[in-house]
Design an enzyme around this catalytic site. Structure first.
Site, PDB file in Angstrom:
ATOM      1  N   SER A  42       0.832  -1.198   0.000  1.00 41.81           N
ATOM      2  CA  SER A  42       0.000   0.000   0.000  1.00 41.81           C
ATOM      3  C   SER A  42       0.866   1.248   0.000  1.00 41.81           C
ATOM      4  O   SER A  42       1.982   1.255   0.546  1.00 41.81           O
ATOM      5  CB  SER A  42      -0.905   0.007   1.241  1.00 41.81           C
ATOM      6  OG  SER A  42      -1.406   1.295   1.510  1.00 41.81           O
ATOM      7  N   ILE A  43       0.335   2.317  -0.581  1.00 41.97           N
ATOM      8  CA  ILE A  43       1.021   3.610  -0.561  1.00 41.97           C
ATOM      9  C   ILE A  43       1.122   4.160   0.855  1.00 41.97           C
ATOM     10  O   ILE A  43       1.980   4.989   1.159  1.00 41.97           O
ATOM     11  CB  ILE A  43       0.289   4.617  -1.470  1.00 41.97           C
ATOM     12  CG1 ILE A  43       1.181   5.836  -1.727  1.00 41.97           C
ATOM     13  CG2 ILE A  43      -1.065   5.024  -0.876  1.00 41.97           C
ATOM     14  CD1 ILE A  43       0.631   6.772  -2.794  1.00 41.97           C
ATOM     15  N   LYS A  44       0.267   3.677   1.752  1.00 37.00           N
ATOM     16  CA  LYS A  44       0.233   4.202   3.116  1.00 37.00           C
ATOM     17  C   LYS A  44       1.493   3.860   3.915  1.00 37.00           C
ATOM     18  O   LYS A  44       1.731   4.458   4.971  1.00 37.00           O
ATOM     19  CB  LYS A  44      -1.005   3.669   3.846  1.00 37.00           C
ATOM     20  CG  LYS A  44      -2.335   4.095   3.233  1.00 37.00           C
ATOM     21  CD  LYS A  44      -2.589   5.578   3.384  1.00 37.00           C
ATOM     22  CE  LYS A  44      -4.000   5.944   2.957  1.00 37.00           C
ATOM     23  NZ  LYS A  44      -4.310   7.361   3.202  1.00 37.00           N
ATOM     24  N   ASP A  45       2.295   2.918   3.418  1.00 33.79           N
ATOM     25  CA  ASP A  45       3.562   2.624   4.098  1.00 33.79           C
ATOM     26  C   ASP A  45       4.427   3.877   4.191  1.00 33.79           C
ATOM     27  O   ASP A  45       5.141   4.087   5.177  1.00 33.79           O
ATOM     28  CB  ASP A  45       4.344   1.540   3.344  1.00 33.79           C
ATOM     29  CG  ASP A  45       3.706   0.173   3.438  1.00 33.79           C
ATOM     30  OD1 ASP A  45       2.679   0.035   4.136  1.00 33.79           O
ATOM     31  OD2 ASP A  45       4.230  -0.763   2.810  1.00 33.79           O
TER      32      ASP A  45
END
Length: 452
Positions: A42-45
């Site tokens: 995920s980009i949220k990392d």
């Protein structure tokens, strides 16, 4: 040796992949920044690690502390990765509309997960915002990250995602399309890219039931815009501080159905198994196709991996229950149900006798005539029978090209059975379709009867 010290060092530098089939009606080139290559898929990392590092630096997060966050799942995954490496406890609140896969993954990473009702306001004490805030006040040595208002969120994308896009496109990017939830990604990327080129257009994808689009266009926070929706990861009933409306050029709303259907198309046609909001982002871009020119270069930034949605948008029953999947069978369903594999044909230079042998062996009533991998004609059993009855048997050694008809029509695998019926007639008893792996299949009247 090329060895990372820990998993957090693998975050970022994700690849760009060009889209083809699902954007064929657009006039320009479309590139996807595939953030599923991050370790948490995920980009949220990116922003999760940045929030942890900034909280550690100023003392808000202390050694042995507890990370508390309200999350739809992906930010929680990024925070859980950081917690595993750096020794923190995690408690996450989430809403009951999130997929089971997301909750299971968070628990697998050692997090505690509290599921809260979706259909309550943010101020309601039962909401996942309010529960997270309350826990942070009650649990000693804990910190609520609050990704919606924590500006380290958009700073992460200003420092990493934006520069990567600029570098990977050699500064030629003209449009960036991003689903907007907390607003950190589009705001951080948009600020960086507009500093490099003010003409870069930032397009935010919203969903029906969210306040973003109307607020951006009118400045009015309209509570009448708020109602339940199914799409995960985008849209809000609040205005997070991370949303910088000044760097967003427009919002486009996408329905729950269109986002889900496009996500499935990305998997089937592009080989990209992505999350719900990725489908929404691409569907929104297609809706905006009239605003694009031939020399534009569009980058779609996606959020997460499709493995989080196997029980939802990638489950036919779930899709049908919500009216997202047509109940009518399609050509691709006939291909799936066929017992025989890919196309079996006869070479144009083979004899009529050989064609008859193949038809008898496989119980075919019709076959394509091939020239290597190319379909150049067709034969049906009545052609062969009439030819052999009307001519001496030595004519059976003549090449089949002398009696072949025109090739069977080629049709899309998306064609419904009712649409397919217009192509199959007495004179033309079959069609050819190509599956997503590039294999050709013959669809005949018998296949339709078997499916019905």
């Amino acid at each position: 040796m090329e060895i990372k010290n820990n998993i957090l060092e693998t975050i970022g530098n994700t690849p760009m992949v060009q889209l083809h089939k699902v954007v064929r009606e657009l006039p320009c080139r479309v590139i996807m920044k595939v953030e599923t290559f991050n370790p948490g898929h995920s980009i949220k990392d990116r922003m999760a690690l940045k929030m942890v590092e900034d909280a550690e630096a100023d003392g808000r997060l202390k050694p042995g502390g507890t990370i508390i966050e309200c999350t739809s799942g992906n930010t929680g995954m990024g925070l859980a990765l950081a917690a595993c490496v750096r020794g923190y406890r995690c408690i996450f609140t989430t809403s009951d509309k999130q997929s089971k896969e997301k909750l299971d993954i968070l628990r697998a990473m050692g997090a505690e997960v509290i599921v809260c009702p979706t259909n309550v306001s943010a101020e309601d004490p039962r909401s996942y915002y309010s529960v997270a805030e309350r826990l942070s006040q009650e649990i000693p040595n804990s910190f609520w990250f609050n990704q919606y208002d924590n500006l380290s969120n958009r700073l992460a994308h200003y420092e990493s995602t934006g520069p990567e896009i600029w570098r990977q496109t050699d500064g030629r990017v003209t449009h960036v399309v991003i689903g907007v939830g907390t607003g950190g990604t589009i705001s951080g990327v948009g600020r960086y890219l507009k500093e490099q080129n003010p003409d870069v257009q930032m397009w935010g994808i919203d969903t029906y039931g969210s306040v973003f689009k109307k607020y951006h266009e009118t400045g009015e926070f309209d509570e009448k815009e708020i109602y339940p929706y199914i799409t995960e990861g985008i849209g809000e009933d609040i205005l997070p501080k991370n949303v910088d409306f000044e760097v967003i050029d427009l919002f486009e709303k996408v329905s729950d159905k269109d986002g889900a259907v496009m996500a499935r198309r990305l998997a089937r046609e592009e080989g990209l198994l992505l999350g719900y909001s990725a489908g929404s982002a691409v569907a929104g871009l297609v809706q905006l196709k009239d605003k694009l020119k031939h020399d534009d270069l569009v980058v779609v930034v996606i959020h997460d991996h499709g493995s989080r949605y196997i029980g939802k948008i990638y489950n036919d029953d779930w899709m049908r229950d919500r009216g997202f999947l047509d109940s009518e069978l399609r050509v691709r369903d006939l291909i799936t149900n066929k017992k025989n594999g890919a196309l079996t044909g006869v070479n144009r230079d083979d004899s009529v006798r050989e064609a008859l042998r193949i038809m008898k062996e496989h119980e075919f009533s019709q076959m394509p005539v091939m020239n290597g991998e190319e379909v150049v004609g067709s034969i049906i059993e009545t052609d062969v029978l009439n030819y052999l009855l009307a001519n001496p048997m030595e004519h059976a050694e003549r090449p089949v090209r002398e009696i072949m008809r025109n090739p069977f029509p080629e049709v899309s695998t998306d064609l419904t059975l009712s649409e397919l019926g217009r192509h199959i007639t007495k004179e033309n008893p079959a069609v050819v379709a190509t599956d997503r792996s590039g294999r050709k299949h013959l669809i005949a009247q018998y296949d339709i009867l078997q499916a019905i």
